[in-house]
Design an enzyme around this catalytic site. Structure first.
Site, PDB file in Angstrom:
ATOM      1  N   SER A 176      50.985  39.958  22.926  1.00 19.68           N
ATOM      2  CA  SER A 176      51.381  41.128  23.703  1.00 19.68           C
ATOM      3  C   SER A 176      52.451  41.924  22.941  1.00 19.68           C
ATOM      4  O   SER A 176      52.173  42.422  21.857  1.00 19.68           O
ATOM      5  CB  SER A 176      51.867  40.662  25.088  1.00 19.68           C
ATOM      6  OG  SER A 176      51.879  41.719  25.998  1.00 19.68           O
ATOM      7  N   ASP A 234      41.278  40.548  29.370  1.00 20.43           N
ATOM      8  CA  ASP A 234      42.519  41.330  29.426  1.00 20.43           C
ATOM      9  C   ASP A 234      42.226  42.712  30.015  1.00 20.43           C
ATOM     10  O   ASP A 234      41.363  43.435  29.527  1.00 20.43           O
ATOM     11  CB  ASP A 234      43.070  41.455  28.001  1.00 20.43           C
ATOM     12  CG  ASP A 234      44.528  41.872  27.948  1.00 20.43           C
ATOM     13  OD1 ASP A 234      44.917  42.771  28.709  1.00 20.43           O
ATOM     14  OD2 ASP A 234      45.262  41.309  27.124  1.00 20.43           O
ATOM     15  N   HIS A 268      45.190  38.796  30.551  1.00 20.93           N
ATOM     16  CA  HIS A 268      46.346  38.930  29.665  1.00 20.93           C
ATOM     17  C   HIS A 268      47.299  37.743  29.802  1.00 20.93           C
ATOM     18  O   HIS A 268      47.823  37.243  28.807  1.00 20.93           O
ATOM     19  CB  HIS A 268      47.079  40.238  29.957  1.00 20.93           C
ATOM     20  CG  HIS A 268      48.106  40.571  28.930  1.00 20.93           C
ATOM     21  ND1 HIS A 268      47.776  41.029  27.671  1.00 20.93           N
ATOM     22  CD2 HIS A 268      49.460  40.480  28.937  1.00 20.93           C
ATOM     23  CE1 HIS A 268      48.878  41.221  26.965  1.00 20.93           C
ATOM     24  NE2 HIS A 268      49.922  40.885  27.715  1.00 20.93           N
TER      25      HIS A 268
END
Lengths: 356, 356
Positions: free
Chosen positions: B146, B300, B329
């Site tokens: 991320s 995601d 995610h």
């Protein structure tokens, strides 16, 4: 006099429509609306045999007007030269009886006092209006998008003998947990605004900040990631994301009444035809006799295709017909020139399919 | 004395780590942090040749601790018996210099006065620390998820000679408009709380309502629709969605400092390696010489696979390796037993790939 005089909910923005009283509407959750008014827009002429009617329901924040502007007309499947098309605005949408306009016999239901209304209440009210006001007992097609799909499923399960064909677009028969949470987040954007005052504001302008936040959350989930990536909004005349938000999505929602939006959202969260069968979704969908085309939008972020697939499997003789639109859920606005031709093709094929 | 004494940011919750000063850090956006401290956790032993180092960066709201608990250890690709693994907490994460703990020489940067920090500032600070504190000039691998992927790309573009291999997980080199808007929505959940007081609250507890709303928005976007549909949380010991929110996602975020989260979010919104090449993303990614595995998570919702694909195409010799995880995610938390084996397999293969 309306509880709140909000000019958005007027003929100026929504064209011709009639307000029809269906009298007292007892509600699934208890209580009743003493004098329930439904806004009705019709297109075309009802045949003498009353066998050419199509019913269209409205989605969250929407009214009949988007259908007038985009979905209905000669050349469209919803052709008023052939069909009598009736659109009834859902309860709470600001045109039909709603928190902000509850007055007269409904004055006790104004604003934060508005009762909890379910999809099933809408469909009961719609069936009554169609029968008592128009004498319609059979519908060639029931269709609608998003919350309109919820109503379409409710119609097909609750009144299987009346619905010949059903076309739910971008919506499910049983709302998902994810959608429940998404809607909760939308609600909280509004209710957390200090100007909301527990629903007892005196103008929607007092809740503008909350309504704008609510609009931006729609920006995250209502369109697809690819819509933003491809800057599709430039084709709509907006320079960048901020211009699109400020020029389209925010003003669209800030014109509306917060309590009305909340009434619809509470209803959306609880859409579920399995209430008719003790929680058994397969059994509920098994009641459907309408020829059904299930129409998800491929890029929808909160009514994804696979959620439609699992339901469609339980509907006898149904077909899954995927609509392709990079706009995602808000493809329903029909701003993509490729959208309506797909919808029209599916609805035409469905209407041309003989049914018993 | 900390500007705010928040017990979450302590060894009790984050185990062993060192606070290392790198002195004054001049910032890309102007201004500086007079005495920038970075929290550092290390695993394994640096070889005499200093050629066995791996650098791991942290994601939004995360610290080194999740890597200690889930990613590092014998049997994992990040094996401290073989590698010297350094994790540096990003600026603003509450352990490194952050709004809530800015004191002493940094006292003027406390709370709402904290300067705008970019991904590039973090990477400059990290490179300095690795070089000056450990004497590390070469990294066998840079990885992170991320915002950690954003830092990984920044490392590979900014210091191509130092990065032998790169493994960005679930994150892009150039943040998308959709992500920018998503993060804006997250920020507004916090800043709209009257208890936030423009960043000058006296305890994160005053912003609890906003932090809880922020957590629920994560619930909508952080997991996949299918995560909720399959009720994956029951396998984690939670009875229903509300229990999972109340028992996991909300307490996770309400323990944290609002200004710290906002500092990280501002940084996330603007992650973009094309700053190095006048906006030319392909040119920036073309600078990468590291052998790169691009590792999106298939479910995601805001770093979708296709956003990784378009970037990966510009990285010489890179490979797209999709991680399958219904968590979406937040699969990064590695709670799905199928997740770490996939990550380990990819990172092992990458580490075993000879590079020049």
């Amino acid at each position: 006099m309306a509880a709140i005089d909000n000019p958005y909910y007027s003929h100026e923005f929504h064209g011709d429509y009639d307000l029809v009283s269906i009298g007292r509407l007892d509600l699934e959750e208890g209580g009743s609306i003493p004098d329930c008014h439904l806004a009705v827009a019709t297109f075309g002429t009802l045949s003498e045999a009353k066998d050419n009617a199509i019913f269209v329901s409205t989605w969250y924040s929407g009214t009949h007007q988007i259908f007038r502007e985009q979905y209905i007309g000669e050349g469209h499947a919803l052709d008023p030269s052939k069909y009598f098309i009736v659109i009834i605005d859902q309860i709470g949408n600001g045109l039909s009886t709603s928190p902000h306009n509850a007055n007269g016999a409904n004055a006790a239901l104004s604003m934060s006092a508005f009762p909890k209304v379910r999809i099933g209440d809408d469909v009961v009210a719609q069936e009554r209006l169609l029968r008592e006001h128009f004498g319609i007992e059979t519908l060639q097609l029931v269709t609608g998008g998003s919350m309109g799909a919820q109503q379409t499923y409710e119609w097909a399960v609750r009144f299987p003998d009346k619905v010949k064909r059903a076309a739910p677009i971008a919506g499910t028969a049983q709302n998902t947990d994810h959608d429940f949470l998404y809607v909760r987040v939308l609600m909280e954007a509004i209710t957390s605004d200090p100007g909301f005052h527990g629903g007892e504001y005196t103008s929607n302008a007092e809740v503008q900040a909350g309504l704008e936040r609510h609009a931006r959350i729609w920006g995250v989930m209502g369109f697809s990631t690819e819509f933003w990536k491809q800057k599709v909004y430039t084709g709509l005349g907006f320079e960048d994301m901020d211009a699109f938000l400020a020029g389209f999505l925010q003003p669209y929602f800030t014109a509306m009444d917060p309590n009305d939006l909340l009434a619809m959202m509470w209803k959306w969260q609880r859409g579920d035809v399995a209430r008719h069968t003790g929680g058994d979704l397969a059994a509920a969908l098994g009641r459907i006799t309408a020829k059904t085309f299930v129409l998800p939008i491929d890029e929808d972020m909160f009514f994804p295709i696979r959620d439609h697939v699992t339901e469609q499997a339980h509907i006898k003789g149904s077909e899954l017909r995927v609509i392709n639109d990079v706009l995602g859920h808000l493809g329903l606005f029909a701003v993509n020139p490729d959208y309506m031709p797909q919808i029209d093709a599916q609805l035409k094929e469905l209407l041309d399919t003989p049914v018993s």
